[in-house]
Design a protein around this motif. Structure first.
Motif, PDB file in Angstrom:
ATOM      1  N   PHE A  63       5.817  20.502   7.911  1.00  0.00           N
ATOM      2  CA  PHE A  63       5.284  20.097   6.602  1.00  0.00           C
ATOM      3  C   PHE A  63       5.137  18.579   6.542  1.00  0.00           C
ATOM      4  N   GLU A  66       2.102  17.352   8.193  1.00  0.00           N
ATOM      5  CA  GLU A  66       0.898  17.966   7.626  1.00  0.00           C
ATOM      6  C   GLU A  66       0.296  18.987   8.585  1.00  0.00           C
ATOM      7  N   ASP A  68       0.960  22.346   8.208  1.00  0.00           N
ATOM      8  CA  ASP A  68       1.336  23.586   7.539  1.00  0.00           C
ATOM      9  C   ASP A  68       0.687  24.794   8.222  1.00  0.00           C
ATOM     10  N   THR A 146       4.203  23.750  -0.459  1.00  0.00           N
ATOM     11  CA  THR A 146       3.283  23.726  -1.599  1.00  0.00           C
ATOM     12  C   THR A 146       3.206  25.109  -2.225  1.00  0.00           C
ATOM     13  N   GLN A 242      -2.120  28.477   3.994  1.00  0.00           N
ATOM     14  CA  GLN A 242      -2.229  27.274   3.171  1.00  0.00           C
ATOM     15  C   GLN A 242      -3.058  27.487   1.914  1.00  0.00           C
TER      16      GLN A 242
END
Length: 531
Positions: A63, A66, A68, A146, A242
């Motif tokens: 995470f 970046e 994911d 997220t 995502q």
């Protein structure tokens, strides 16, 4: 109709939760609920907790980078593999080789209803197995990464996509397994070999998982760039989790189309697949002279035939037969290093004792004699009605465990004698202790199996895995090993290796003699009186 058939399929899969095969009767409602709660706890909290831990190990790092999508790709692959592995053999057993196919096809039930119910059964099991991986991964992402409406939809879409692929792969691989199985001459040994290979792979994965995760995280950016640049379609699968709705729709269309295609192909040949018989092996008759066997030789051949005909029996009671040759090779390669390591911690004599003790522990892994009396089941009267000395029957059962334990144990002992630097007396004890331990455990296993038989079973898994004699055989040897090890640490180190191991060897010989005399004097009578 489809709902009834699906319920029937699921009842067959989870039969053990509703029916007690040991007592040969249905479980009470409270017992069934308790079994289902225990299974749910195992799947959700134990298995799910393991994969939640894996998600926590790799998630925060990915995470932060970046990546994911790479997180979802990795966890998705794990879910895919577990789902296929968990359902492929059920596909083989319930879709292609179901025992009730002929009966259902003879009833006024539409063929498509039978096929759909079997496919739904495969789908639900694959969904369950994959869910214990991907659901914890999604929850971890929603908490630590997220959470939004799109990531929620993407998570649901990822679950569906993986379950569709699992269904397709399970059907394909199940067909391959069914075709191979129908052409095998000796299915028992093949089943054992496959099971041992999978068991070995499982332990390799478990032991190396930490190193793999560390290496993966250290090179996560490089791995991500490679996949992004050279395998964009795979990259887009990770984007589904995502919340990339376009990728989700594309993969849903692909996986859905594959499911429809698979269903179409199977529907065209389902009746043929469901009713095909195993390939019969044609044998040419050759006239030979039959070899005459004595009573004991015949009984021994019968016991070996029972053992080698049952994968369940071999896997649960004879795993030591495979482990001991492997252990002998391992001792030749690493034995000196292990002995030096143990010697630096406990002392040279203690190191030799621990290795000797370990050989006894390995010998106790074989327990073929424990369920051998119970496995006679309802056919016990056949042996009892023959003009055969019941003591010979017991000795044949005992000999199977002795032969399959002591012969491979000799290989391990020889490897130990080659590697270790021992005095002549230590060498003698290194030979006698594990061999007598194997004899003692075989006699204990047979005696307990004779005193506490279960002759009313309906599935051989009950005497082989769930009987009291197996419980004693499994834990009794380890308890004896632990007791001898504990006594050595308490008093034996002061006595020295030769004195202490000599006492243990004499104990093993005396207990073996007592049990053998009991089996000869009283055991035969008790066997003849069993009902």
């Amino acid at each position: 109709m489809i709902g009834v058939l699906v319920k029937k399929q699921l009842m067959e899969v989870f039969k053990g939760y509703f029916y007690n095969q040991k007592k040969n009767k249905a479980r009470s409602k409270a017992g069934t609920i308790g079994m289902l709660i225990g299974y749910a706890f195992l799947m959700i909290f134990v298995m799910g907790g393991i994969f939640a831990f894996v998600s926590l190990m790799i998630g925060p790092t990915l995470f932060g980078l970046e990546l994911d999508w790479l997180y979802f790709l990795m966890m998705g692959m794990i879910a895919l593999m577990l789902g296929v592995f968990g359902s492929v053999f059920n596909t083989y057993a319930s879709l292609y080789k179901a025992k009730d196919n002929d009966m259902l096809l003879a009833m006024p039930i539409p063929v498509h209803a039978i096929l759909i119910s079997r496919l739904l059964n495969v789908y639900l099991l694959g969904l369950m197995y994959s869910g214990i991986v991907i659901l914890p991964a999604l929850i971890i992402y929603w908490i630590m990464g997220t959470f939004s409406v799109t990531t929620l939809i993407g998570g649901i879409g990822l679950i569906l996509i993986l379950s569709f692929f699992i269904l397709v792969l399970s059907c394909v691989l199940g067909y391959v397994v069914a075709q191979i199985s129908s052409r095998l001459k000796n299915k028992s040994f093949t089943t054992v070999i496959i099971s041992v290979v999978f068991l070995g792979l499982y332990y390799i994965v478990c032991f190396r998982m930490q190193n793999f995760i560390s290496s993966f995280l250290a090179n996560a950016v490089l791995v991500g760039d490679t996949i992004h640049g050279k395998a964009f379609i795979v990259y887009s699968l990770g984007l589904v989790g995502q919340g990339n709705l376009i990728s989700m729709l594309i993969w849903l269309l692909i996986s859905g189309a594959l499911v429809l295609l698979t269903g179409r192909i199977i529907s065209r040949s389902f009746v043929k697949l469901a009713t095909v018989s195993d390939v019969a092996v044609k044998r040419e008759y050759k006239e030979t002279t039959a070899k005459k066997r004595g009573v004991f030789g015949t009984l021994l051949a019968k016991e070996f035939g029972r053992f080698t005909a049952s994968p369940t029996y071999m896997l649960n009671c004879g795993l030591g037969v495979l482990i001991m040759p492997v252990l002998a090779v391992a001792i030749l390669i690493k034995g000196k290093m292990v002995a030096d390591l143990l010697g630096s911690v406990f002392g040279p004599e203690a190191a030799v004792f621990l290795i000797c003790l370990g050989l006894g522990a390995v010998a106790s892994m074989n327990d073929m004699a424990a369920p051998s009396v119970s496995l006679e089941g309802k056919n016990l009267w056949i042996l009892q009605s023959m003009p055969i000395d019941p003591v010979k029957v017991l000795m044949a059962k005992l000999s199977v465990q002795l032969l399959l334990t002591e012969i491979p144990m000799i290989l391990v002992i020889l490897a130990s004698l080659i590697v270790l630097e021992l005095t002549p007396v230590q060498m003698i004890l290194m030979v006698l202790y594990p061999l007598l331990f194997g004899l003692m455990m075989a006699l204990i296993d047979l005696t307990i199996g004779l005193k506490f038989p279960n002759l009313t079973w309906t599935n051989e898994m009950v005497p082989v895995k769930q009987s009291f004699s197996i419980f004693v055989a499994l834990f009794g040897g380890w308890i004896l090993v632990a007791a001898m090890g504990g006594l050595y640490l308490w008093k034996g180190m002061d006595m020295g290796f030769v004195t202490y191991v000599g006492i243990c060897t004499v104990f093993e010989a005396l207990l073996s003699a007592v049990l053998l005399v009991w089996l000869v004097k009283r055991g035969g009578k008790e066997f003849a009186e069993l009902r």
